[in-house]
Design an enzyme around this catalytic site. Structure first.
Site, short mmCIF file in Angstrom:
data_model
loop_
_atom_site.label_atom_id
_atom_site.label_comp_id
_atom_site.label_asym_id
_atom_site.label_seq_id
_atom_site.Cartn_x
_atom_site.Cartn_y
_atom_site.Cartn_z
N GLU A 182 36.28 52.21 32.52
CA GLU A 182 36.33 52.59 31.10
C GLU A 182 35.40 53.76 30.81
O GLU A 182 34.44 53.66 30.04
CB GLU A 182 35.96 51.39 30.22
CG GLU A 182 36.94 50.25 30.38
CD GLU A 182 36.82 49.15 29.34
OE1 GLU A 182 37.81 48.48 29.08
OE2 GLU A 182 35.72 48.95 28.81
N GLU A 375 43.24 45.75 33.28
CA GLU A 375 42.64 44.70 32.45
C GLU A 375 43.54 44.43 31.26
O GLU A 375 44.03 45.37 30.63
CB GLU A 375 41.28 45.14 31.88
CG GLU A 375 40.15 45.13 32.86
CD GLU A 375 38.81 45.47 32.20
OE1 GLU A 375 38.60 45.11 31.03
OE2 GLU A 375 38.00 46.12 32.87
C1 BG6 Z 1 36.32 45.71 29.23
C2 BG6 Z 1 35.40 45.71 30.40
O1 BG6 Z 1 35.68 46.46 28.27
O2 BG6 Z 1 36.63 44.53 28.58
C3 BG6 Z 1 35.06 44.34 30.95
O3 BG6 Z 1 35.82 46.57 31.40
C4 BG6 Z 1 34.96 43.36 29.81
O4 BG6 Z 1 33.87 44.47 31.67
C5 BG6 Z 1 36.32 43.27 29.14
O5 BG6 Z 1 34.47 42.12 30.17
C6 BG6 Z 1 36.42 42.25 28.03
O6 BG6 Z 1 35.40 42.43 27.11
P1 BG6 Z 1 34.41 41.27 26.70
O7 BG6 Z 1 33.42 41.90 25.81
O8 BG6 Z 1 35.27 40.26 26.01
O9 BG6 Z 1 33.83 40.76 27.96
#
Ligand code: BG6
Length: 477
Positions: A182, A375
């Site tokens: 990211e 993701e």
């Molecule tokens: C992304 C990241 O921003 O979202 C992860 O690459 C992160 O590291 C994921 O865990 C989900 O966000 P969060 O804040 O719910 O963990």
């Protein structure tokens, strides 16, 4: 059963990050990292955004990354569970300070290298393709305190050494690499994304873009090295994606949405096309931002663009050009205007499956490079029964809808997509809040926000569901 097919060899799997699951923060010769000293609780956001200088542990906070979910000692058990679900790929990241504990050493730490080698071999044992993020919100603390993080050009040398070490050691074991997780987070969570903190009165925007420039050049150097060391290597960039919608059909809202999109796509424009877009140069000119950019940097950016474009997608976003419109909703680190047509998760992140198809098409139209969704997922509160079983139909619903629109983007729109990894296939520490309570997994982990629990793993309902999705290559959702 749908007759719409995912391509053969499509890489279904799950995605994680070192600091959110490994733990063992002081074992195996590992050095301290920025992510270790970011606690759970109210102060976390001030720390990860670089507003609160917090460089070490104290007694007032709980630091979840210290133990996380103890993947460091349990990776065999965890990878076996991923294999049971039929994972074709497993996305994980390297803890930089396991390999170079301080970051500026000339020689790597063998124990750290051996650990990841074992993990990759364990994946290969089950025909799981490792997809490796070189840095996922991760930088040795020594590089922060001594060099100021990515604001410093010296980081290029340290990162290059890290990459050369990884590509050489894991040649034949790893073929898919992501340079920076990211990368656009540098603008929103600069301590987490780039080890940046700010002194009073300093021009933060200038520092962030200088650090971004260093990361972009570092990414080009990594691509160059990866190809030189093993022509089989494929290198991707990684964006926190989510298309902006205009709040209304008013042209000024469309314009606002375009500006917001550009702020994010700026990074990928450079990594995928090889040059700084004019809109960015104009912005810097307007805002009096002067960056140290050499001719050699520009040549590297031009010559070593990425092989594929990867991204995370949790939600679309909304922008307005009307200063009166301000009602915000939470999102992945940076907030957006609220979209009245969408539901939201318990953390306020809005849910927009069609937005994934829109985002896939927008990125495809812009770059015409293969994509990888690395993701996607729903962070939710799970209530396990006495056996640790969770009826997580809400998670299945979320993923099912997103996988459907992704399938449409491939079969109806013709985008080229290499694979899909859900975020946190096993419950892990939240990057944004530091909580354990915000769970994404198919596998439940017995641990709470305060670090209590047995760390026992158990399957949720979604475990068998995802197993079936993979077994039918997405035909049965
Ligand atoms: C992304 C990241 O921003 O979202 C992860 O690459 C992160 O590291 C994921 O865990 C989900 O966000 P969060 O804040 O719910 O963990």
């Amino acid at each position: 059963m749908s007759d719409k097919q995912f391509p053969e060899g499509f890489l279904f799997g799950g995605a994680t990050a070192a600091n959110q699951l490994e733990g063992a923060y002081n074992e195996g010769g590992r050095g301290l990292a920025n992510v270790d000293v970011s606690p759970v609780g109210e102060d976390r956001i001030k720390i990860i955004t670089g507003q609160l200088k917090h460089f070490d542990f104290d007694d007032e906070h709980f630091y979840p990354a210290k133990e996380a979910i103890d993947f460091y000692h349990r990776y065999k058990e965890d990878i076996a569970l991923f294999a049971e679900m039929g994972f074709k790929t497993f996305r994980m990241s390297i803890g930089w300070s396991r390999i170079f504990p301080k970051g500026d050493e000339l020689e790597p730490n063998e124990e750290g290298l051996a650990f990841y080698e074992d993990v990759f071999k364990e994946c290969r044992k089950y025909d799981i393709e490792p997809l490796v993020t070189i840095t996922h919100f991760d930088i040795p603390m020594h590089l922060v305190t001594e060099y100021g993080g990515w604001r410093n050009r010296k980081m290029l040398e340290f990162y290059e050494r890290l990459c050369r070490t990884l590509f050489t050691r894991y040649k034949g074991l790893v073929n898919y690499w992501l340079t920076f997780n990211e990368i656009n987070m540098i603008l929103h969570a600069p301590f987490m994304g780039a080890g940046l903190y700010f002194e009073e009165g300093e021009n933060e925007t200038q520092v962030k873009y200088q650090a971004a420039h260093h990361e972009l050049v570092a990414s080009a150097i990594a691509t160059k090295l990866a190809h030189e060391i093993d022509p089989e290597n494929k290198v991707g960039c990684m964006l926190a994606a989510g298309q902006y919608y205009p709040n209304t059909a008013h042209p000024r809202d469309y314009w606002a949405a375009m500006q917001e999109d550009r702020e994010n796509y700026f990074f990928i424009d450079v990594q995928a096309r090889g040059y700084y877009p004019n809109y960015a140069k104009k912005k810097w000119e307007r805002e009096g931002i002067e960056l140290d950019i050499t001719e050699e940097d520009l040549a590297l950016l031009r010559d070593y663009t990425v092989d594929f474009v990867s991204f995370s997608y949790y939600s679309s976003r909304v922008a307005s050009g009307d200063p009166e419109v301000t009602e915000k909703t939470a999102g992945n680190i940076f907030a957006s205007l609220k979209n009245p047509y969408l539901d939201a998760s318990e953390w306020g992140w809005q849910i927009d499956p069609l937005g994934l198809r829109i985002t896939l098409n927008a990125i495809w139209d812009r770059y015409q490079k293969p994509m990888f969704i690395v993701e996607n997922g729903l962070g939710a509160v799970d209530t396990p029964d006495e056996n640790g079983y969770v009826e997580d139909d809400y998670r299945i619903d979320y993923l099912r809808q997103h996988i459907k629109t992704m399938r449409d983007a491939i079969t109806e729109d013709g985008v080229e997509l290499l694979g899909y990894t859900t975020w946190g296939p096993i419950d892990l520490v939240s990057a944004g809040t530091g909580e354990m309570k915000k769970r994404y997994g198919f596998i439940y982990v017995d641990r709470d926000n305060a670090g209590k629990g047995t760390l026992k793993r158990s399957k949720k309902k979604s475990f068998d569901w995802y197993k079936k999705v993979i077994a039918t290559n997405g035909a049965e959702l």
